[in-house]
Write a protein that holds these residues in place. Sequence first.
Motif, PDB file in Angstrom:
ATOM      1  N   VAL A 297      30.737  -0.393  18.078  1.00 50.88           N
ATOM      2  CA  VAL A 297      30.421  -0.416  16.701  1.00 50.88           C
ATOM      3  C   VAL A 297      29.952   0.742  16.146  1.00 50.88           C
ATOM      4  CG1 VAL A 297      28.544  -0.985  15.157  1.00 50.88           C
ATOM      5  CG2 VAL A 297      29.432  -2.636  17.095  1.00 50.88           C
ATOM      6  N   ILE A 298      29.493   1.886  16.793  1.00 52.32           N
ATOM      7  CA  ILE A 298      29.286   3.117  16.238  1.00 52.32           C
ATOM      8  C   ILE A 298      30.839   4.118  15.888  1.00 52.32           C
ATOM      9  CG2 ILE A 298      28.546   5.727  16.828  1.00 52.32           C
ATOM     10  CD1 ILE A 298      26.122   4.199  18.111  1.00 52.32           C
ATOM     11  N   GLU A 299      31.613   3.894  16.869  1.00 59.81           N
ATOM     12  CA  GLU A 299      32.962   4.671  17.014  1.00 59.81           C
ATOM     13  C   GLU A 299      33.930   3.760  15.651  1.00 59.81           C
ATOM     14  OE1 GLU A 299      34.433   4.879  20.865  1.00 59.81           O
ATOM     15  OE2 GLU A 299      33.171   6.494  21.390  1.00 59.81           O
ATOM     16  N   GLY A 300      33.638   2.565  15.466  1.00 62.43           N
ATOM     17  CA  GLY A 300      34.437   2.149  14.321  1.00 62.43           C
ATOM     18  C   GLY A 300      33.771   2.064  13.105  1.00 62.43           C
ATOM     19  N   ASN A 301      32.770   2.929  12.886  1.00 58.19           N
ATOM     20  CA  ASN A 301      32.110   3.161  11.684  1.00 58.19           C
ATOM     21  C   ASN A 301      32.189   4.510  11.118  1.00 58.19           C
ATOM     22  OD1 ASN A 301      29.574   3.625   9.845  1.00 58.19           O
ATOM     23  ND2 ASN A 301      29.885   1.712   9.326  1.00 58.19           N
ATOM     24  N   ARG A 302      32.881   4.835   9.985  1.00 55.24           N
ATOM     25  CA  ARG A 302      33.138   6.220   9.730  1.00 55.24           C
ATOM     26  C   ARG A 302      31.912   7.081   9.742  1.00 55.24           C
ATOM     27  NH1 ARG A 302      36.735   7.251   4.839  1.00 55.24           N
ATOM     28  NH2 ARG A 302      38.122   5.925   5.982  1.00 55.24           N
ATOM     29  N   VAL A 303      30.914   6.724   9.227  1.00 55.08           N
ATOM     30  CA  VAL A 303      29.679   7.430   9.134  1.00 55.08           C
ATOM     31  C   VAL A 303      28.676   7.475  10.135  1.00 55.08           C
ATOM     32  CG1 VAL A 303      27.192   7.143   7.848  1.00 55.08           C
ATOM     33  CG2 VAL A 303      29.244   6.611   6.622  1.00 55.08           C
ATOM     34  N   LEU A 304      28.537   6.312  10.923  1.00 58.96           N
ATOM     35  CA  LEU A 304      27.967   6.295  12.238  1.00 58.96           C
ATOM     36  C   LEU A 304      28.700   7.244  13.157  1.00 58.96           C
ATOM     37  CD1 LEU A 304      26.794   2.451  12.759  1.00 58.96           C
ATOM     38  CD2 LEU A 304      25.579   4.468  11.898  1.00 58.96           C
ATOM     39  N   SER A 305      30.035   7.260  13.398  1.00 64.28           N
ATOM     40  CA  SER A 305      30.766   7.953  14.089  1.00 64.28           C
ATOM     41  C   SER A 305      30.582   9.381  13.885  1.00 64.28           C
ATOM     42  CB  SER A 305      32.155   7.681  13.901  1.00 64.28           C
ATOM     43  OG  SER A 305      32.989   8.418  14.796  1.00 64.28           O
ATOM     44  N   ALA A 306      30.542   9.761  12.588  1.00 67.77           N
ATOM     45  CA  ALA A 306      30.360  11.345  12.276  1.00 67.77           C
ATOM     46  C   ALA A 306      28.724  11.745  12.516  1.00 67.77           C
ATOM     47  CB  ALA A 306      30.435  11.311  10.755  1.00 67.77           C
ATOM     48  N   ILE A 307      28.039  11.105  12.556  1.00 66.41           N
ATOM     49  CA  ILE A 307      26.563  11.110  12.731  1.00 66.41           C
ATOM     50  C   ILE A 307      26.617  11.483  14.350  1.00 66.41           C
ATOM     51  CG2 ILE A 307      24.206  10.683  12.868  1.00 66.41           C
ATOM     52  CD1 ILE A 307      24.723   9.150  10.177  1.00 66.41           C
ATOM     53  N   ASP A 308      27.187  10.354  15.210  1.00 67.65           N
ATOM     54  CA  ASP A 308      26.947  10.293  16.343  1.00 67.65           C
ATOM     55  C   ASP A 308      27.756  11.760  17.117  1.00 67.65           C
ATOM     56  OD1 ASP A 308      26.445   9.096  18.941  1.00 67.65           O
ATOM     57  OD2 ASP A 308      28.639   8.399  19.124  1.00 67.65           O
ATOM     58  N   ARG A 309      28.874  11.962  16.316  1.00 68.54           N
ATOM     59  CA  ARG A 309      29.664  13.285  16.903  1.00 68.54           C
ATOM     60  C   ARG A 309      29.258  14.552  16.563  1.00 68.54           C
ATOM     61  NH1 ARG A 309      34.736  11.640  18.902  1.00 68.54           N
ATOM     62  NH2 ARG A 309      34.874   9.315  18.570  1.00 68.54           N
ATOM     63  N   LEU A 310      28.020  14.534  15.553  1.00 67.73           N
ATOM     64  CA  LEU A 310      27.587  15.719  15.045  1.00 67.73           C
ATOM     65  C   LEU A 310      27.219  16.691  16.210  1.00 67.73           C
ATOM     66  CD1 LEU A 310      27.011  17.602  12.541  1.00 67.73           C
ATOM     67  CD2 LEU A 310      24.945  16.367  12.171  1.00 67.73           C
ATOM     68  N   GLY A 311      27.381  17.964  16.550  1.00 67.18           N
ATOM     69  CA  GLY A 311      27.063  18.708  17.310  1.00 67.18           C
ATOM     70  C   GLY A 311      27.451  18.599  18.759  1.00 67.18           C
ATOM     71  N   ARG A 312      28.103  17.624  19.109  1.00 67.98           N
ATOM     72  CA  ARG A 312      28.658  17.312  20.421  1.00 67.98           C
ATOM     73  C   ARG A 312      29.585  18.181  20.744  1.00 67.98           C
ATOM     74  NH1 ARG A 312      29.518  10.880  20.673  1.00 67.98           N
ATOM     75  NH2 ARG A 312      31.278  11.592  21.340  1.00 67.98           N
ATOM     76  N   SER A 313      29.921  18.850  22.041  1.00 69.02           N
ATOM     77  CA  SER A 313      30.685  19.738  22.592  1.00 69.02           C
ATOM     78  C   SER A 313      32.218  19.028  22.698  1.00 69.02           C
ATOM     79  CB  SER A 313      30.275  20.363  23.722  1.00 69.02           C
ATOM     80  OG  SER A 313      30.094  19.427  24.809  1.00 69.02           O
ATOM     81  N   ALA A 314      32.350  17.623  22.788  1.00 69.20           N
ATOM     82  CA  ALA A 314      33.354  17.173  23.112  1.00 69.20           C
ATOM     83  C   ALA A 314      33.570  15.749  22.329  1.00 69.20           C
ATOM     84  CB  ALA A 314      33.922  17.166  24.498  1.00 69.20           C
ATOM     85  N   PRO A 315      34.516  15.096  22.193  1.00 67.18           N
ATOM     86  CA  PRO A 315      34.563  13.572  21.560  1.00 67.18           C
ATOM     87  C   PRO A 315      34.066  12.703  22.483  1.00 67.18           C
ATOM     88  CG  PRO A 315      36.849  14.588  21.520  1.00 67.18           C
ATOM     89  CD  PRO A 315      35.945  15.698  22.236  1.00 67.18           C
TER      90      PRO A 315
END
Length: 304
Positions: A286-304
């Motif tokens: 669900v998170i990866e399928g939503n543009r906003v949630l995915s952006a927040i989720d990936r923010l600051g991570r060293s890798a996808p």
Amino acid sequence: MTPTIVPAGGHAPVAAAAAAGIAAAACSTGLGALSRMSPRLRRVNYRGRTVSLRGGVGVAAGAVVAGSLAAGPFDGGSVRASARRALAAVTAAAAAGAAGLVDDLDDGAHDGDTPAKGLRGHLAALRRGHLTTGVLKVAVIGGGALVAGGFITATRRYDGVIRASADAATSAVVIASWANLHNLLDLRPGRALKAAILTCAPLLADRRPIASTSRVLAAGALGTAAAALPADLGENTMLGDTGANSLGALVGTALAVHPSAALRAAAAITGTGLVVASERVSFTRVIEGNRVLSAIDRLGRSAP
């Protein structure tokens, strides 16, 4: 002696955030050498990297410290009421952290031939005769939440036993469900910590004295999460059940002590609904399928 009352705009939330963050960082750092020596404090993450669970133990320590700081009569109430709210937060965070640590150290050893995943998986293992640490965790976290809910309700005035019991049950559901929810979210670096931050940040906006305890606990959760976030995002540490459950229980307690009955009910429904939904729906998908949630989720991570 008359207790000193910290006004609604006072320094208590800042102090709670700082103290909880320092405790989390100090505990995590102190466990560094032990985690390098003991394989029981190491896990392989979703990318196949070996990371340390010391971050989760540090978060649990920070959550307990944050809970203890709610003992101050910030809202002008009695010292006894403040002590009960603090005891509720400490009980919830400590029970969740302890249960999570047992589950982390066991690492599925009592699941049987099939690894137990989710509540249904652990109940299925129990039917096969395997008492998993997941089932034990549900019982301990639930018990801690019930005790905490009783302490919180004891600080409020209700006309009858039924209304008081309903309030205690609501508080327990909020605490237990949010503890579980944060654990379910801890599948990617920083995800559970970001959830705690996004949940607690709005609680700081309520400047009413009656909401001060909720604000102090929310600030403590924010400080704890902020201290753990860099190492978690960098995949040097992970929360594990220990940190995710304990931090989630603290977030749940911050919601449960809030003076708004509507907010408490919404928190109970949201937390329970998401936990139930997780049995059928993949949060990651669900998170990866939503543009906003995915952006927040990936923010600051060293890798996808």
